[in-house]
Design an enzyme around this catalytic site. Structure first.
Site, PDB file in Angstrom:
ATOM      1  N   SER A   4      46.101 -85.303-103.628  1.00 42.77           N
ATOM      2  CA  SER A   4      47.187 -85.832-102.799  1.00 42.77           C
ATOM      3  C   SER A   4      47.968 -84.705-102.143  1.00 42.77           C
ATOM      4  O   SER A   4      48.616 -83.909-102.821  1.00 42.77           O
ATOM      5  CB  SER A   4      48.145 -86.680-103.641  1.00 42.77           C
ATOM      6  N   LYS A  14      47.812 -97.104-100.905  1.00 47.87           N
ATOM      7  CA  LYS A  14      48.286 -96.738 -99.568  1.00 47.87           C
ATOM      8  C   LYS A  14      49.297 -97.795 -99.089  1.00 47.87           C
ATOM      9  O   LYS A  14      49.844 -98.536 -99.886  1.00 47.87           O
ATOM     10  CB  LYS A  14      47.099 -96.593 -98.619  1.00 47.87           C
ATOM     11  N   ARG A  56      55.221 -98.637-103.801  1.00 42.53           N
ATOM     12  CA  ARG A  56      54.290 -97.509-103.953  1.00 42.53           C
ATOM     13  C   ARG A  56      54.719 -96.558-105.074  1.00 42.53           C
ATOM     14  O   ARG A  56      55.917 -96.381-105.325  1.00 42.53           O
ATOM     15  CB  ARG A  56      54.139 -96.785-102.612  1.00 42.53           C
ATOM     16  N   ARG A 103      56.373 -82.783 -90.951  1.00 34.56           N
ATOM     17  CA  ARG A 103      56.616 -81.432 -91.459  1.00 34.56           C
ATOM     18  C   ARG A 103      57.393 -80.590 -90.458  1.00 34.56           C
ATOM     19  O   ARG A 103      58.197 -79.744 -90.846  1.00 34.56           O
ATOM     20  CB  ARG A 103      55.273 -80.780 -91.830  1.00 34.56           C
ATOM     21  N   ASP A 125      42.677 -91.510 -94.726  1.00 36.05           N
ATOM     22  CA  ASP A 125      43.370 -92.534 -93.940  1.00 36.05           C
ATOM     23  C   ASP A 125      42.440 -93.290 -92.985  1.00 36.05           C
ATOM     24  O   ASP A 125      42.872 -94.239 -92.326  1.00 36.05           O
ATOM     25  CB  ASP A 125      44.502 -91.894 -93.123  1.00 36.05           C
ATOM     26  N   ARG A 164      47.098 -99.532 -90.303  1.00 29.63           N
ATOM     27  CA  ARG A 164      45.692 -99.145 -90.104  1.00 29.63           C
ATOM     28  C   ARG A 164      44.737-100.331 -90.286  1.00 29.63           C
ATOM     29  O   ARG A 164      43.651-100.361 -89.722  1.00 29.63           O
ATOM     30  CB  ARG A 164      45.322 -97.991 -91.023  1.00 29.63           C
ATOM     31  N   GLY A 208      55.549 -93.134 -96.801  1.00 30.91           N
ATOM     32  CA  GLY A 208      55.344 -92.464 -98.085  1.00 30.91           C
ATOM     33  C   GLY A 208      55.487 -90.955 -97.954  1.00 30.91           C
ATOM     34  O   GLY A 208      56.002 -90.283 -98.849  1.00 30.91           O
ATOM     35  N   ARG A 212      44.090-100.886 -99.624  1.00 32.96           N
ATOM     36  CA  ARG A 212      43.192-100.942 -98.451  1.00 32.96           C
ATOM     37  C   ARG A 212      41.790-101.431 -98.794  1.00 32.96           C
ATOM     38  O   ARG A 212      41.063-101.868 -97.896  1.00 32.96           O
ATOM     39  CB  ARG A 212      43.163 -99.586 -97.745  1.00 32.96           C
ATOM     40  N   LYS A 229      50.757 -87.405 -87.291  1.00 32.86           N
ATOM     41  CA  LYS A 229      51.891 -87.900 -88.091  1.00 32.86           C
ATOM     42  C   LYS A 229      52.270 -86.883 -89.172  1.00 32.86           C
ATOM     43  O   LYS A 229      53.445 -86.589 -89.349  1.00 32.86           O
ATOM     44  CB  LYS A 229      51.496 -89.252 -88.713  1.00 32.86           C
TER      45      LYS A 229
HETATM   46  C1  S3P Z   1      49.680 -87.418 -96.029  1.00 34.49           C
HETATM   47  C2  S3P Z   1      48.853 -87.398 -97.126  1.00 34.49           C
HETATM   48  C3  S3P Z   1      47.989 -88.533 -97.522  1.00 34.49           C
HETATM   49  C4  S3P Z   1      47.814 -89.528 -96.371  1.00 34.49           C
HETATM   50  C5  S3P Z   1      49.114 -89.845 -95.696  1.00 34.49           C
HETATM   51  C6  S3P Z   1      49.740 -88.587 -95.130  1.00 34.49           C
HETATM   52  C7  S3P Z   1      50.512 -86.245 -95.741  1.00 34.49           C
HETATM   53  O1  S3P Z   1      48.583 -89.217 -98.597  1.00 34.49           O
HETATM   54  O2  S3P Z   1      47.222 -90.706 -96.857  1.00 34.49           O
HETATM   55  O3  S3P Z   1      48.932 -90.773 -94.647  1.00 34.49           O
HETATM   56  O4  S3P Z   1      51.065 -86.146 -94.620  1.00 34.49           O
HETATM   57  O5  S3P Z   1      50.630 -85.370 -96.614  1.00 34.49           O
HETATM   58  P1  S3P Z   1      48.302 -88.798-100.135  1.00 34.49           P
HETATM   59  O6  S3P Z   1      48.947 -87.517-100.405  1.00 34.49           O
HETATM   60  O7  S3P Z   1      48.899 -89.934-100.934  1.00 34.49           O
HETATM   61  O8  S3P Z   1      46.808 -88.736-100.261  1.00 34.49           O
END
Ligand code: S3P
Length: 435
Positions: free
Chosen positions: A168, A343, A123, A27, A316, A388, A95, A347, A22
């Protein structure tokens, strides 16, 4: 609203490939759109989250062919090629789309509004608004920094150095992407390493990203050139099967072409510490990312204290790991994981409630949980609309003593379209039900 019903018992056997990663799928579209020329993607995740990113870039004038069987062609128009969308951009449940796009859109000449579903609207976005604001972006949110985000175009951004207050990858990526539209250098440091797909993939597009003494930086004046991207299977989706096969006696499962980026393999490290039998059958590198086939067989698990340095590397996968903990002998303790509370659902709370209804003793804490291994009973669990949580309780059925009913599973398709049929094909006895 669809629910899942899982009959107790069974084992996982077979040879499968779960859908594409994902994070990399998002990206590939974003960077492909900002690149000059065509980007050809294979292994693209045709889940709702990644499709929300595709729709957003189409709305900003980018032609994208597909997805068709995981193939996507993005006709990039360069860093200055996006055009104003005629409507609000709806990121659905994603997100990643909202936070990374905020970085890109902060540097555009036009205004945008980013919204999302009920979960995304709760969020926190302050975590990207703060550094982007320091760069000169103008972004307004609702109370508490919640979406919708109103991003004013036409601001001139300046490069900054930002010490991330939390581990993050979304915040890191948002700042670095804004840096592509800022003057000078933009750099970040992280409190702990997080997934580095942004850095790796930008380099694949010919955009220099440096990493010196833990400082990650991009500079003004970069150009991205269209490229080919082969997206491996998502280790976060593979995680449900890694746990499922580990807890179900008689299991022997092969998972093909799984992304093994060192910033993502916490789930394997943690399961191995618990005693899991996971073998990397053929390790290789594909398009700058390590990939392997994984053979996982049943093994008795024991409770552990999860090392805190593994938390960002498995962020995750904790809902699935909590099911492993419920089936392990002894207590598993997680700490340093307060990020789990923000999240797609909280969670820690969501899993604690479900585990309790299935008869597993647990002690949730602000930054983690202690789970007492025991006997999983049957019962009804809520998902809080979190994909999830739904899939984790589905694999719990393998060791349960009675039927588990999982309410509101529609969101599974945000990250794992076809989960139910793939899981059935290797031995999970589950069915979708309307009532
Ligand atoms: C992600 C970063 C993580 C992850 C999300 C995908 C990403 O989030 O939990 O499912 O693709 O950069 P955080 O940056 O909030 O940790």
């Amino acid at each position: 609203m669809s629910h899942l019903r899982v009959a107790p018992g069974g084992a996982l056997m077979g040879d499968i490939r779960v859908p594409g990663d994902k994070s990399m799928s998002h990206r590939s579209v974003m960077f492909g759109a900002l690149a000059q020329g065509q980007t050809r993607v294979s292994g693209f995740l045709e889940g709702e989250d990644a499709l929300a990113t595709v729709a957003a870039f189409r709305a900003m004038g980018i032609t994208i062919d597909g997805p068709d069987n995981g193939q996507l062609v993005i006709h990039g128009k360069g860093l200055q090629g996006l055009t104003a969308p005629s409507d609000v951009l709806d990121m659905g449940n994603s997100g990643t789309s909202m936070r990374l796009l905020a970085g890109i859109l902060a540097g555009q000449p036009f205004d945008t509004v980013l919204t999302g579903d009920q979960s995304l609207l709760k969020r926190p976005m302050g975590r990207v608004m703060t550094p982007l604001g320091q760069m000169g972006a103008r972004i307004q949110a609702e109370e508490g920094g919640r979406p919708p985000l109103r991003i004013s175009g036409g601001q001139s951004l300046s490069g900054i150095h930002y010490d991330l207050p939390m581990a993050s990858a979304q915040v890191k990526s948002s700042v670095l992407l804004a840096g592509l539209f800022a003057t000078g250098q933009t750099s970040v440091t992280e409190p702990a390493p997080t997934r580095d797909h942004t850095e790796r993939m930008l380099r694949g597009f010919g955009c220099p990203v440096s990493l010196t003494d833990g400082v990650i930086s991009v500079s003004a004046g970069a150009t991205l050139r269209g490229t080919g991207i082969d997206i491996p299977a998502d280790i976060s989706s593979a995680a449900f099967f890694l746990v499922g096969a580990s807890i179900a006696p008689g299991s022997d499962l092969l998972l093909r072409h799984v992304g093994m980026n060192p910033t993502r393999v916490g789930v394997i490290n943690i399961l191995r510490l618990m005693g899991a039998d996971i073998e990397e059958v053929e390790s290789r590198e594909v398009g700058g990312e390590p990939v392997a086939d994984l053979r996982v067989r049943y093994a008795p698990l024991k409770g552990i204290e999860i090392p805190e340095d593994q938390v960002p590397l498995a962020i995750d996968e904790f809902p699935a790991l909590f099911i492993a903990a419920a089936c392990a002998e002894g207590t598993t303790i997680l700490s340093g994981a307060e990020e789990l509370r923000v999240k797609e659902s909280d969670r820690i709370a969501s899993m604690a409630e479900g585990l309790t209804s299935l008869g597993i003793a647990n002690d949730p804490r602000p930054d983690g949980i202690a789970i007492e291994g025991g006997t999983l009973g049957g019962g009804t669990v809520r998902t809080f609309h979190d994909h999830r949580i739904a899939m984790s309780f589905a694999i719990a059925g393998l060791r349960a003593h009675d039927t588990i009913k999982i309410l509101d599973c529609d969101h599974v398709s945000t990250s794992f379209p076809g989960f139910a049929s793939l899981a059935q094909s290797v031995g999970l006895q589950l069915e979708e039900c309307a009532e």
